[in-house]
Design an enzyme around this catalytic site. Structure first.
Site, PDB file in Angstrom:
ATOM      1  N   ASP B 425     -42.296  -8.073   8.242  1.00  0.00           N
ATOM      2  CA  ASP B 425     -41.897  -9.389   8.696  1.00  0.00           C
ATOM      3  C   ASP B 425     -42.824  -9.753   9.841  1.00  0.00           C
ATOM      4  OD1 ASP B 425     -40.308 -11.618   9.311  1.00  0.00           O
ATOM      5  OD2 ASP B 425     -39.283 -10.460  10.838  1.00  0.00           O
ATOM      6  N   LYS B 426     -42.864 -10.996  10.188  1.00  0.00           N
ATOM      7  CA  LYS B 426     -43.736 -11.354  11.298  1.00  0.00           C
ATOM      8  C   LYS B 426     -42.966 -11.529  12.595  1.00  0.00           C
ATOM      9  CE  LYS B 426     -45.376 -15.418  12.159  1.00  0.00           C
ATOM     10  NZ  LYS B 426     -45.159 -15.478  13.588  1.00  0.00           N
ATOM     11  N   ARG B 854     -43.988 -18.726   4.161  1.00  0.00           N
ATOM     12  CA  ARG B 854     -42.919 -19.608   3.707  1.00  0.00           C
ATOM     13  C   ARG B 854     -42.049 -18.935   2.655  1.00  0.00           C
ATOM     14  NH1 ARG B 854     -42.295 -22.688   7.305  1.00  0.00           N
ATOM     15  NH2 ARG B 854     -43.409 -24.627   7.651  1.00  0.00           N
ATOM     16  N   ASN B 883     -32.889 -12.129   7.807  1.00  0.00           N
ATOM     17  CA  ASN B 883     -33.644 -12.535   6.627  1.00  0.00           C
ATOM     18  C   ASN B 883     -34.490 -11.410   6.061  1.00  0.00           C
ATOM     19  OD1 ASN B 883     -35.276 -12.476   8.823  1.00  0.00           O
ATOM     20  ND2 ASN B 883     -36.532 -14.199   8.195  1.00  0.00           N
TER      21      ASN B 883
END
Lengths: 434, 1257
Positions: B425-426, B854, B883
């Site tokens: 994940d970022k 996205r 998420n």
């Protein structure tokens, strides 16, 4: 203080500049090295960029912290004491111990070609003498093995043999002559050897009652099936297949002085052949043979149990029946020897011994053999060259390995710790996948 | 706000779908969309007794998270234990041991099983007891409950019922899901900390209904009645639909009024609320889920070995049984000494087949040692201990958050050493989720001299002085440099910038032109005023005054937003206070003196990930109604009015520049509204808001759409998303260790690419293959609007783009420049479909870097699954937010960042670490070690059991397979438990091939794991062959030594007792010597365990042999009386172990001599102290010890250096440094490539001045 720090900083920066991209992280090392490298030069510290320096930075973000690091870099003794302080104060939740950080001092053996050679050599050097000694011991044992089951049986067919051996009214005596090949020193052990006799069969092994023999409970015969009781109330003592099949050939020895002269009796000592623990614990001196099928049959001729092997003197307690104890230490293999007794005389080379055998034990039904064995012993026991040969072979092999490794060192020397063999220094084509 | 983090929770709503495998989170999520939750719940406020009867029967507030209770523990836990096939097998064996079939005594088979099962059950019980105590603690918390007549009494949580009115005081947790009626504040707001729900530390504002605000006294509740109709219990934490019938009015309820269990009341003295959901029906409990059970590759392979051994077991058992049956039938009748005339069924020559079958059972039990009962226990124990070491590693401890690394599931430790691809994940993982307002563009003018980390990093790596950047960024604007503060500290400006003011968190903006109120002198002061006003008003932050210092901090939903408010304050527009309906801002008045202005908040149009914008409708003091809107630039652009685009072109340029610098941008706009227009719209909006039902959200969106138009653009903000500490270095090392890193982020493409550059996942000269649907053609099709047509066109476009991507890679084979794949969520929607996903995977695996932007949480999980299943290699998912849960659960290993954001990711993860950079140590040190340890441990385990088990078999052959063993029953049962277990545990827990430092210094060593060099079939079979050899030597050598001659001086012969004990001694020595040889790391623990095990055997022999012979049977005094003084015994115990390990030693010597592996050589280098005596060589090797990679800054620098060389070759010795600006142009070029490539023409290549390749057709 600040001056020193600046100097250290300058030095550091220089190092960083020299060091190229691979080592961009600040070189610092606050954890003592587990390999005792702390004593080495400044250089080696600076070389330790591999450690996640960032970890340290995280709690040494302020200037104080980094000066500690720098102090350490200088190898300053004060830095070390600060380090201990840091260790105590910084980690609230985790404690630094060598154990938890998996940094316990350890011995890390690396097999160098030299050491491999030495180890092979040493093993070889130790094995060969052991081999020679044990082989010699085995060689010095004098042994007479004589198979007598065939010569003591006149019948040629199997059926005849079986009926002969099972017929108690026939004379089973049979004489055998042995020649002593070499001087046999006292004590000479007398063994009988059977084969194809499965004392290690599970049914056989289980059919005994230590409880009964021990005298704890005479009636404990449940494990003894099928030789358990003569009637509901009367247990067989000693019960079980093992006791019932007790070997009953007997041997009488005599010297033959002249071909036709009378034999001079050689006494065979049959005591002291059982283990002490058997005599003292496993076989009670308060338990006497009772309802023993072999006995009953001999006296009355009527029993629902057939004749097995030897009878037992009901007047003697079990602890006196040493031959039974020897028999009941069941043999692990279908071919086995059992100690019969001891001749406590020296037997000289060339002496002729006449053995009068009562050939009564049935080995004919299952086509087994019977042998009489006279043997001296060495410190290792009987005549068994295996150990010596094995040690010799191993010793020779190890020496050979040592030589091979020396040879290899000469022919294809590999530099120890050779960097060119590292995978990243080799062409992909020559990579060896394991 | 711009963080597109959808808060989706994959939960345990669904029934057990697969028989063997729990449904993956994806499947669960798919089924989640089927049918919405019902809306049948009715709650009668203040009449809790009604709910106990039919038809309601709502659950009480008692919460139990335990797996068992006192009654069910035994059956359930036992059942769990015997679901393991191995345990079942051993149970069967133990049961059969009660019959005469068994070769061993019953006790010797049952005892180890009881021990093994007992230990596991104790562990379960202990864990459950802990859960129980925790539950108890929670259930017995006290809360004030209305007991009638306006009186509140303290009551335990577990006694709270649905419908109760409760009063919760400050800093207490809510006992259940409550409908908030009122608070101590007159406007009925309260602040809530939801740390336990989503890990977010910021406060959330909750607001009661206007109608119930007056219920703020205890007495008010004596006659309070109301009826709530709402949704059924469900898992969605962020939605709530319902209404309240109160005073003959029907009032709509939303998530704003709901206070969730496990969140905490903050900054508010007290609130009143009605319990809607209690106990297990609360949203947080509905969300509770166990992570899916995962098994490591090694364990799965181990299963195969076990099947193999089962086959061997069956084979030798059948062989034994056949031989036994045959001999029983044909030979046993002659064995009079066995009384064949009086048989039992087990040895009946007349019914040899039955005897043979019975024997088969015996044999299966007998040779069961091939499948060690203790293997499972040992592995479990070893892994738990390994996990403890991971937890205790100080170098993975983050003191600032006081969080150590946690191995939450211990059964995946070795998988850590086999990871091939990291999916990261970022936000919050690579970056700290800490936003700093750094630049802005107002009315077409760019402000802000701040230099981002990205710019600095790039400059540093290109050898530029980052100090120059500050000048440059201003100079670019063509403005004069004011008050050059550059001359400050020259030595290390980048390390310690000397700010004049103390650094304000979230604010790193420096521009004298607009700071300190100078903005009024700028050309467009009104726009600037509006810009700052929007920043100060259009948000949902809450000011919080620290009572001690009097300083004001802001609690906001996202760090971006907080940074805006801070920026506004620093620039003179201080947001002071928020009430229920207004925002008070102190702003510079017309004469420059600060004045307080109140903005009435009329409507708040919330942010969500589909809208990508938020708006407020406010009425200022002059009565003017304003709509302020901030959002993603593309979204805002679409909604700009004709006269609102004045600054668009300039702003767009700035936005692009900010994007390149790795900044997150938002566009700010506003609109003036007429009263009438507003009133009309407000009706529509209120109607939408009060709608109950699933289409409410859509109605709200539609209503918002109506007013968010004709906007006027004011400017844009740029916020720096700070990289976490040590991230670039960590990525660099991971890449050097041969790990591939993919970034999956919800951010937009530009931001993702920027972060990609910042982390050196992307670099100059990489060919970017961008797959997206943002093409004019697609847009045209989309505008036409036919859904199926869009899908068709999209699919075609993606197929084409993938194909041309492949094509491009094939064409580029001869040059070194790697490829990077950048794909967005929209394209992934199609690319992840069954027929395209293999293409996608093929393309992605050929690229050095993959960045997916996205992407939705579901897509993250889908990509993870694609990589996992498509490549067959181990994947690691790392993330911090809700998420990422899908990805974390889907990946072979899920790692949660236990940082600021999240508990949810951590709860779903297998390992949690506080910082991304700890991943390096977790994988390269612990993973490497654990992999090697477990791999060696398992092969060794099989080795020792084969060695032992086969000696049983050989002996059997001599007993006509009658089922007799040479060993005493207890020797056999204790073999795995006492005499060989501790060394193997020491091996599994403590073994180190190289020290942790060396692991990190030579990251290439890690590749031994992903290449699985230590658990290959050759290796496994090699060890098994070694086991067979050892068994042969141990058995036949001992036999040869003890048979048939006397083995003692006194003429005694070996009985089964002596032979068995001697042979067993040899086996114990052999396996322990073998483990000692396999180890390369001896601490005192290994020595104690190994030699202690051998000593323990002798001790056991003495002690057990001293027990009465009825119990010790064949072991009675066997050692002290018969063996101890027999030289033969001692000679054979020396001979056999040496002979057994000889081939192993020779093989090891051969391998080390001719095919040394890397860790061998490194061990040697360290042994020779070469790393000290030849530091240069050592440093060289370390530098070379990296996998060929295109990720990480090292490769980046290398690439740029080689670029330099190339250039020199072309242009002679010029000092030209590759321009930074070339990056964006490169991107643009790259982005167009696929389409150009679609026409299959061989493009010409032109070496451009920057050394990059440009395709021209």
């Amino acid at each position: 203080m600040t001056g020193i720090l600046q100097a250290a900083e300058a030095e550091m920066e220089e190092e960083i500049a020299l060091d190229d991209v691979g080592d961009l992280s600040t070189p610092n090392q606050i954890f003592m090295d587990d390999e005792g490298e702390t004593s080495s030069t400044n250089q080696s510290f600076l070389d330790d960029g591999g450690e996640t320096s960032t970890t340290n930075q995280s709690f040494l973000d302020d200037d104080g912290g980094s000066s500690v690091v720098k102090l350490l870099l200088l190898g300053n003794a004060r830095g070390a004491s600060l380090l201990t302080q840091l260790k105590q104060t910084i980690f609230h939740q985790l404690k630094y111990t060598k154990f938890t950080q998996q940094e316990l001092p350890a011995w890390k053996p690396v097999i160098t070609p030299k050491w491999a050679m030495i180890i092979f050599m040493v093993v070889g050097i130790f094995s060969i003498p052991i081999g020679i000694v044990t082989l010699a011991a085995s060689h010095n044992v004098v042994q007479i093995v004589h198979r007598y089951d065939r010569e003591c049986m006149r019948s040629k067919t199997l059926e005849d043999s079986v009926s002969y051996i099972q017929n108690p009214s026939v004379d089973h005596r049979c004489n055998v002559t042995l020649v002593v090949p070499k001087m046999m020193k006292n004590p000479v052990f007398v063994f009988y050897e059977l084969d194809k006799f499965h004392q290690n069969h599970r049914r056989y092994m289980k059919s005994r009652s230590t409880k009964q023999h021990q005298g704890e409970d005479r009636r404990s015969v449940d494990s003894c099936h099928p030789i358990a009781r003569v009637s509901k109330r009367d247990p067989i003592i000693p019960c079980g297949l093992i006791a019932w099949t007790l070997f009953n050939d007997t041997y009488e020895f005599g010297f033959v002085n002249s071909p036709n002269g009378p034999a001079l009796h050689i006494p065979v000592v049959q005591t002291g052949i059982a283990w002490k623990s058997d005599v003292k614990v496993k076989f009670s001196n308060k338990v006497y043979p009772e309802n023993f099928p072999n006995n009953i049959n001999n006296s009355t001729g009527r029993s629902r149990f057939p004749v097995g092997g030897a009878s037992l003197d009901p007047a003697l307690p079990l602890s006196k029946h040493e031959n039974l104890m020897v028999w009941m230490r069941t043999a692990p293999m279908p071919r086995f020897r059992k100690l019969y007794g001891r001749i406590e005389h020296n037997l000289h080379a060339g002496q002729v011994i006449n053995v009068s055998i009562a050939n009564v034990y049935n080995t004919y039904s299952y086509k087994g053999s019977k042998r009489l064995v006279l043997s001296t012993t060495s410190f290792l026991g009987g005549k068994n060259p295996f150990l010596g040969r094995a040690y010799l072979t191993m010793g020779v092999l190890c020496m050979l390995m040592a030589l091979v490794s020396i040879f290899v060192q000469f022919r294809h020397p590999r530099e120890f710790g050779d960097k060119t063999r590292l995978t990243w220094n080799r062409e992909p084509s020559e990579l060896y996948s394991c | 706000m711009a963080r597109g983090k959808n808060r989706v929770r994959f939960s345990k709503l669904y029934t057990w779908a697969g028989c063997f495998r729990p449904p993956s989170p994806l499947e669960r999520q798919q089924s989640m969309s089927v049918g919405g939750p019902g809306f049948s719940r009715v709650v009668f406020c203040n009449k809790s007794e009604l709910h106990l009867q039919k038809p309601y029967r709502y659950k009480g507030n008692y919460v139990s998270t335990t797996k068992y209770n006192a009654l069910t523990f035994f059956p359930k836990a036992l059942f769990e234990q015997f679901r393991r096939v191995a345990n079942l097998y051993f149970l069967l064996a133990a049961t059969l041991a009660l019959t005469p079939v068994s070769p061993y005594s019953a006790a010797s088979l049952i005892a180890p099983l009881v021990f093994v099962v007992g230990v596991s059950m104790c562990k379960e019980a202990l864990e459950d007891w802990r859960r129980f105590r925790q539950d108890n603690e929670i259930n017995n918390r006290s809360v004030n409950v209305h007991v009638g007549g306006g009186k509140f009494e303290g009551r335990e949580w577990k006694k709270v019922k649905v419908g109760d009115v409760v009063k919760v005081e400050k800093d207490n947790f809510f006992p259940a899901d409550l409908l908030m009626l009122s608070s101590s504040f007159p406007d009925g707001v309260c602040y809530v900390e939801t740390m336990n729900l989503d890990g977010e530390t910021n406060l959330k504002l909750k607001k009661s209904l206007e109608r119930t605000v007056e219920l703020d006294e205890d007495e008010e509740f004596s006659n309070f009645h109301g009826k709530i109709r709402c949704e059924d219990p469900n898992t969605s934490l962020y939605t709530f639909v319902g209404n309240l019938e109160y005073n003959e009015e029907t009032l709509p309820l939303g998530p704003q009024q709901i206070l969730l269990r496990d969140s905490k009341l903050r900054n508010t003295p007290f609130i009143y609320g009605v319990v809607i959901f209690a106990g297990h029906e609360t949203k947080v409990m509905q969300n509770a889920t166990d992570p899916p059970s995962k098994r490591s590759r090694i364990e799965r392979k181990m299963d195969k070995i076990i099947y193999f051994l089962f086959a061997v077991l069956l084979l030798i058992s059948v062989v034994g049984s056949v031989v036994f049956a045959v001999r029983t039938k044909f030979e046993m009748p002659n064995w009079w000494y066995l009384r064949p005339d009086d048989p039992t069924m087990y040895y009946d020559p007349k019914n040899a087949v039955a005897a043979g079958l019975l024997h088969l059972i015996t044999a299966l039990i007998l040779y069961g040692y091939l499948i060690p009962i203790s293997l499972y226990v040992s592995i479990e124990l070893v892994k738990v201990l390994q996990a403890r070491f991971i937890n205790n590693d100080i170098k993975m401890y983050h003191p600032e958050t006081d969080k150590p690394a946690r191995a939450r599931t211990s059964n995946l430790n070795e998988e850590l050493g086999q990871i091939d691809t990291i999916l990261s994940d970022k936000t919050g993982t690579l970056t700290c989720n800490q936003m700093e307002f750094i630049k802005c563009s107002i009315a077409g003018t760019a402000y802000g001299r701040g230099v981002t980390e990205v710019e600095k990093a790039t400059a540093r790596r290109l050898g530029k002085d980052p100090r120059m950047l500050e000048d440059a960024s201003i100079a670019e604007e063509g403005e004069s440099v004011v008050n050059g503060s550059v001359n400050g500290s020259v030595t290390d400006i980048e390390m310690r910038p000397m700010p004049e003011k103390p650094h304000v968190k979230g604010f790193n903006f420096k521009d004298e032109r607009i700071q300190n109120g100078r903005w009024v002198d700028q050309p467009n002061p009104e726009e600037i005023r509006m810009f700052l006003r929007i920043l100060a008003v259009c948000h949902t932050a809450i000011p919080e005054v620290d009572e001690e210092t009097g300083t004001m901090t802001y609690e906001a939903e996202s760090p971006d937003e907080a940074s805006f408010v801070v920026a506004a304050r620093e620039l003179g527009f201080e947001f002071l206070k928020r009430t229920q309906s207004s925002v008070i801002v102190q702003e510079p008045g017309p004469n420059g003196a600060p004045v307080q202005r109140e903005y009435k908040i009329l409507n708040l149009l919330e942010f969500n990930s589909t809208r990508k914008r938020m708006s407020v409708v406010v009425r200022d003091e002059s009565g003017q109604i304003l709509l302020m809107c901030k959002g993603a630039d593309s979204i805002i652009y679409d909604r700009l009015g004709r006269n609102g685009k004045g600054f668009w072109n300039a702003t767009k340029g700035h936005l692009a520049k900010y994007g390149d610098a790795g900044l997150r941008t938002l566009a700010l706009s506003y609109r003036r509204l007429e009263n009438a227009e507003y009133e009309q719209w407000n009706q529509t909006f209120t109607k939408a808001k009060t709608t109950i039902g699933p289409d409410r959200d859509e109605l709200l969106d539609q209503a918002s759409e109506l007013i968010e138009r004709d906007l006027i653009l004011v400017g844009a903000t740029a916020v720096e998303d700070k990289l976490q500490q040590g991230v670039p270095e960590c990525i660099d090392r991971l890449a050097q260790a041969g790990l591939k890193i993919w970034v999956l982020t919800g951010d937009k493409q530009e931001t993702a690419i920027n972060i990609g550059f910042a982390c050196s996942l992307l670099r100059q000269g990489m060919h970017q293959i961008v797959i997206g649907l943002e093409t004019p053609e697609m847009r045209a099709i989309e505008e036409n609007g036919d859904k199926s047509q869009i899908a068709k066109a999209a699919r075609e476009s993606i197929t084409q783009q993938l194909a041309s991507g492949h094509h491009q890679i094939n064409l580029d084979t001869e040059d070194d420049n790697p490829h990077a794949l950048i794909i967005d969520g929209k394209s992934l929607m199609y690319a992840l479909e069954d027929d395209l996903k293999q293409d996608l995977l093929k393309l992605a695996t050929q690229c050095a870097s993959v960045i997916c932007c996205r992407v939705s949480p579901k897509q993250k999980a889908l990509i993870t699954r694609l990589v996992k299943e498509g490549t067959g290699k181990a994947t690691l998912g790392i993330g911090d937010g809700a998420n990422d849960v899908g990805m974390i659960q889907e990946a072979d290993i899920g790692v949660g960042i236990s940082g600021v954001e999240g508990m949810q990711a951590v709860m779903a993860s297998d390992f949690s670490i506080a910082q991304f950079r700890f991943l390096e140590r977790l994988l390269i040190v612990h993973g490497h070690w654990c992999y090697k340890r477990i791999a060696l441990m398992i092969v060794y385990f099989f080795y020792k059991n084969i060695t032992f088990g086969l000696t049983l078999f050989y002996y059997e052959a001599f007993t006509t397979f009658s089922g007799q063993t040479a060993y005493n029953d207890w020797y056999t049962s204790l073999f795995n438990v006492f005499f060989t277990s501790l060394p193997v545990i020491a091996l599994g827990v403590f073994e180190q091939d190289v020290s942790s430092r060396v692991c990190l210094q030579f990251p290439a060593l890690y590749q031994q794991g992903p290449k699985n060099m230590f658990f290959t079939w050759t290796r496994i079979l090699g060890w098994m062959a070694n086991g067979v050899y050892s068994s042969v030597v141990a058995f036949f050598f001992t036999l040869a030594a003890f048979e048939i001659e006397a083995y003692r001086k006194d003429g005694q012969l070996a009985g089964i007792e002596e032979l068995g004990a001697a042979m067993y001694t040899c086996v114990v020595w052999v396996v322990n010597v073998q483990v000692a040889l396999a180890l390369s790391y001896f601490t005192w623990i290994q020595h104690v365990f190994i030699w202690g095990s051998v000593a323990l055997w002798y001790l056991f022999l003495v002690v057990y042999g001293a027990i009465n012979p009825t119990l010790s049977t064949t072991a009675y005094k066997v050692f002290v009386e018969t063996l101890v003084d027999s030289p033969m015994y001692w000679f054979i115990t020396i001979l056999v172990p040496i002979a057994c390990v000889l081939p192993y030693c020779v093989y090891q010597g051969y391998q080390r001599m001719f095919h040394p592996m890397d860790h061998h050589l490194i061990q040697e280098i360290h042994y020779l102290q070469k790393h000290i005596t030849e530091p240069e060589m050592y440093k060289q090797e370390r530098k070379k010890a990296v996998q060929k990679t295109h990720q990480g800054f090292s490769s980046r620098v290398q690439a740029s250096m080689s670029l330099e060389k190339t250039k020199q070759r072309f242009y002679g010795d010029s000092n030209q440094v590759p321009e930074q600006n070339s990056m964006p142009s490169m991107e643009r070029e790259g982005r167009n490539l696929p389409r150009q490539e679609a026409e299959v023409q061989r493009p010409h290549r032109i070496q451009s001045s920057a050394g990059k390749k440009v395709y021209r057709i």
